[in-house]
Design a protein around this motif. Structure first.
Motif, PDB file in Angstrom:
ATOM      1  N   UNK A  96      32.539  39.728  41.910  1.00  0.00           N
ATOM      2  CA  UNK A  96      32.655  40.799  42.904  1.00  0.00           C
ATOM      3  C   UNK A  96      31.977  42.067  42.409  1.00  0.00           C
ATOM      4  N   UNK A  97      32.244  42.420  41.158  1.00  0.00           N
ATOM      5  CA  UNK A  97      31.635  43.626  40.598  1.00  0.00           C
ATOM      6  C   UNK A  97      30.112  43.492  40.533  1.00  0.00           C
ATOM      7  N   UNK A  98      29.636  42.302  40.233  1.00  0.00           N
ATOM      8  CA  UNK A  98      28.188  42.085  40.148  1.00  0.00           C
ATOM      9  C   UNK A  98      27.522  42.323  41.502  1.00  0.00           C
ATOM     10  N   UNK A  99      28.202  41.921  42.567  1.00  0.00           N
ATOM     11  CA  UNK A  99      27.662  42.136  43.918  1.00  0.00           C
ATOM     12  C   UNK A  99      27.702  43.605  44.312  1.00  0.00           C
ATOM     13  N   UNK A 100      28.817  44.266  43.956  1.00  0.00           N
ATOM     14  CA  UNK A 100      28.985  45.661  44.360  1.00  0.00           C
ATOM     15  C   UNK A 100      28.196  46.621  43.470  1.00  0.00           C
ATOM     16  N   UNK A 101      28.089  46.291  42.193  1.00  0.00           N
ATOM     17  CA  UNK A 101      27.448  47.194  41.226  1.00  0.00           C
ATOM     18  C   UNK A 101      26.549  46.381  40.298  1.00  0.00           C
ATOM     19  N   UNK A 102      25.393  45.951  40.762  1.00  0.00           N
ATOM     20  CA  UNK A 102      24.530  45.060  39.958  1.00  0.00           C
ATOM     21  C   UNK A 102      24.024  45.679  38.659  1.00  0.00           C
ATOM     22  N   UNK A 103      24.113  46.999  38.532  1.00  0.00           N
ATOM     23  CA  UNK A 103      23.646  47.684  37.319  1.00  0.00           C
ATOM     24  C   UNK A 103      24.720  47.752  36.243  1.00  0.00           C
ATOM     25  N   UNK A 104      25.968  47.407  36.596  1.00  0.00           N
ATOM     26  CA  UNK A 104      27.124  47.689  35.747  1.00  0.00           C
ATOM     27  C   UNK A 104      27.358  46.575  34.727  1.00  0.00           C
ATOM     28  N   UNK A 105      27.384  46.940  33.458  1.00  0.00           N
ATOM     29  CA  UNK A 105      27.748  46.002  32.407  1.00  0.00           C
ATOM     30  C   UNK A 105      29.267  46.003  32.242  1.00  0.00           C
ATOM     31  N   UNK A 106      29.806  44.887  31.740  1.00  0.00           N
ATOM     32  CA  UNK A 106      31.251  44.803  31.560  1.00  0.00           C
ATOM     33  C   UNK A 106      31.591  44.137  30.242  1.00  0.00           C
ATOM     34  N   UNK A 107      32.543  44.732  29.533  1.00  0.00           N
ATOM     35  CA  UNK A 107      33.144  44.105  28.367  1.00  0.00           C
ATOM     36  C   UNK A 107      34.605  43.844  28.705  1.00  0.00           C
ATOM     37  N   UNK A 108      34.983  42.568  28.682  1.00  0.00           N
ATOM     38  CA  UNK A 108      36.349  42.167  29.012  1.00  0.00           C
ATOM     39  C   UNK A 108      37.069  41.758  27.734  1.00  0.00           C
ATOM     40  N   UNK A 109      38.057  42.544  27.344  1.00  0.00           N
ATOM     41  CA  UNK A 109      38.886  42.203  26.194  1.00  0.00           C
ATOM     42  C   UNK A 109      40.031  41.325  26.690  1.00  0.00           C
ATOM     43  N   UNK A 110      40.140  40.118  26.136  1.00  0.00           N
ATOM     44  CA  UNK A 110      41.201  39.196  26.529  1.00  0.00           C
ATOM     45  C   UNK A 110      41.963  38.758  25.280  1.00  0.00           C
ATOM     46  N   UNK A 111      43.101  38.110  25.507  1.00  0.00           N
ATOM     47  CA  UNK A 111      43.875  37.637  24.380  1.00  0.00           C
ATOM     48  C   UNK A 111      43.280  36.393  23.752  1.00  0.00           C
ATOM     49  N   UNK A 112      43.153  35.350  24.562  1.00  0.00           N
ATOM     50  CA  UNK A 112      42.669  34.065  24.073  1.00  0.00           C
ATOM     51  C   UNK A 112      41.370  33.681  24.778  1.00  0.00           C
ATOM     52  N   UNK A 113      40.528  32.910  24.100  1.00  0.00           N
ATOM     53  CA  UNK A 113      39.306  32.436  24.751  1.00  0.00           C
ATOM     54  C   UNK A 113      39.634  31.333  25.748  1.00  0.00           C
ATOM     55  N   UNK A 114      38.715  31.021  26.659  1.00  0.00           N
ATOM     56  CA  UNK A 114      38.922  29.901  27.588  1.00  0.00           C
ATOM     57  C   UNK A 114      39.176  28.611  26.806  1.00  0.00           C
ATOM     58  N   UNK A 115      40.065  27.738  27.290  1.00  0.00           N
ATOM     59  CA  UNK A 115      40.733  27.804  28.596  1.00  0.00           C
ATOM     60  C   UNK A 115      42.092  28.486  28.550  1.00  0.00           C
ATOM     61  N   UNK A 116      42.361  29.279  27.527  1.00  0.00           N
ATOM     62  CA  UNK A 116      43.688  29.885  27.352  1.00  0.00           C
ATOM     63  C   UNK A 116      43.702  31.358  27.749  1.00  0.00           C
ATOM     64  N   UNK A 117      42.709  31.803  28.518  1.00  0.00           N
ATOM     65  CA  UNK A 117      42.558  33.237  28.772  1.00  0.00           C
ATOM     66  C   UNK A 117      43.703  33.859  29.561  1.00  0.00           C
ATOM     67  N   UNK A 118      44.542  33.031  30.213  1.00  0.00           N
ATOM     68  CA  UNK A 118      45.665  33.577  30.969  1.00  0.00           C
ATOM     69  C   UNK A 118      46.959  33.617  30.156  1.00  0.00           C
ATOM     70  N   UNK A 119      46.920  33.139  28.915  1.00  0.00           N
ATOM     71  CA  UNK A 119      48.124  33.165  28.083  1.00  0.00           C
ATOM     72  C   UNK A 119      48.387  34.577  27.573  1.00  0.00           C
ATOM     73  N   UNK A 120      49.675  34.986  27.551  1.00  0.00           N
ATOM     74  CA  UNK A 120      49.994  36.325  27.019  1.00  0.00           C
ATOM     75  C   UNK A 120      49.939  36.345  25.501  1.00  0.00           C
ATOM     76  N   UNK A 121      49.802  37.531  24.954  1.00  0.00           N
ATOM     77  CA  UNK A 121      49.795  37.680  23.504  1.00  0.00           C
ATOM     78  C   UNK A 121      49.634  39.135  23.107  1.00  0.00           C
ATOM     79  N   UNK A 122      49.881  39.399  21.850  1.00  0.00           N
ATOM     80  CA  UNK A 122      49.648  40.721  21.273  1.00  0.00           C
ATOM     81  C   UNK A 122      49.195  40.533  19.832  1.00  0.00           C
ATOM     82  N   UNK A 123      48.859  41.635  19.179  1.00  0.00           N
ATOM     83  CA  UNK A 123      48.317  41.589  17.825  1.00  0.00           C
ATOM     84  C   UNK A 123      49.132  40.675  16.916  1.00  0.00           C
TER      85      UNK A 123
END
Length: 279
Positions: A96-123
């Motif tokens: 969605x962001x790519x369509x709305x703002x094609x110039x915009x770069x994004x860095x997404x900080x997540x807990x776990x890499x795929x396929x576990x990206x929806x798992x909760x966690x902390x340091x």
């Protein structure tokens, strides 16, 4: 360079602060209740958000979502730390962001890499999984969070450089669990494991009790090691017991002075700073 950050708690704010220090203009967007870090540790929150424009927006509200969109349209980078599903619900998924703002770069900080990206966690859980804890002691810093912040900065700079060279805007994902796993490499390879070269196997690298505290010795190179033993009046084959006996005879500050005079890597082990004290 203008950065919009939606990232709360520690990794995102630490990354945003570093980018601000490098010259970026930062807009920090917080939920109506604010960044939890402001409640948990007000002094650090203040330090990490210094010099940034802080906005409180309810991104579930169309008007606030539109306001965010205007800031994104004028920005170079978006920094997030929410789980992918949460961003999708807010209409902030990468497609969605790519369509709305094609110039915009994004860095997404997540807990776990795929396929576990929806798992909760902390340091703490990332370090635990990587084998970097010694129970029951808690770590004295947020290792994965802060190392993850530095990796996010590197990813951001790489994306912006690629865009400037004609490669277009892109997205990088920084996994904090992945960062913790990378930090555990010396342990996995045996270097810092118990008995390993830097895990007690070499007496020139370790902690020694002095008359009034502890000192850290890192005489790894041959010339340091020889000079260290000679300064202690010990033969080249001396081990940890002989060194311990010598170190216990003086206080930490005296040993630091002794080491400076001989250009040796030895320092007193510092105490934890008082709560709220900043460097």
């Amino acid at each position: 360079m203008q950065v919009v950050t939606l990232a709360a708690n520690v990794p995102g704010p630490a990354a945003a602060a570093r980018l601000h220090g490098l010259g970026a203009s930062v807009i920090k967007v917080e939920p109506p209740g604010g960044d939890p870090l402001a409640r948990f540790c007000p002094s650090w929150y203040k330090a990490l958000s210094a010099g940034q424009k802080v906005l409180r927006l309810d991104l579930k509200h169309p008007g606030d979502r539109e306001r965010l969109g205007r800031h994104l349209a004028a920005s170079d980078l978006l920094l997030t730390s929410s789980r992918p599903a949460a961003l999708e619900r807010l209409g902030l998924g990468f497609r969605t962001l790519r369509q709305e703002h094609p110039h915009l770069c994004q860095v997404a900080i997540v807990g776990h890499p795929p396929p576990r990206e929806e798992e909760p966690g902390h340091d703490l859980t990332y370090l635990a999984e990587a084998g970097l804890l010694c129970p029951p002691e808690l770590p004295r810093t947020l290792l994965a969070d802060l190392a993850g912040a530095e990796r996010a900065v590197g990813a951001a700079l790489g994306l912006l450089l690629r865009r400037e060279r004609g490669g277009g805007a892109g997205r990088e994902v920084v996994s904090l669990a992945g960062v913790a796993s990378d930090l555990a490499a010396p342990l996995r390879h045996g270097l810092t494991a118990p008995g390993g070269l830097l895990g007690g196997g070499f007496p020139g690298y370790g902690l020694y009790r002095s008359a009034d505290g502890w000192v850290a010795v890192a005489a790894l190179e041959e010339h340091f090691w020889r000079s260290f033993l000679a300064g202690l009046g010990l033969p080249e084959g001396a081990g940890r017991e002989e060194i311990s006996a010598r170190i216990s005879q003086r206080g930490c500050r005296e040993w630091e002075t002794w080491a400076r005079e001989r250009d040796l890597p030895l320092v007193a082990v510092g105490e934890a700073p008082p709560k709220g004290e900043e460097e």
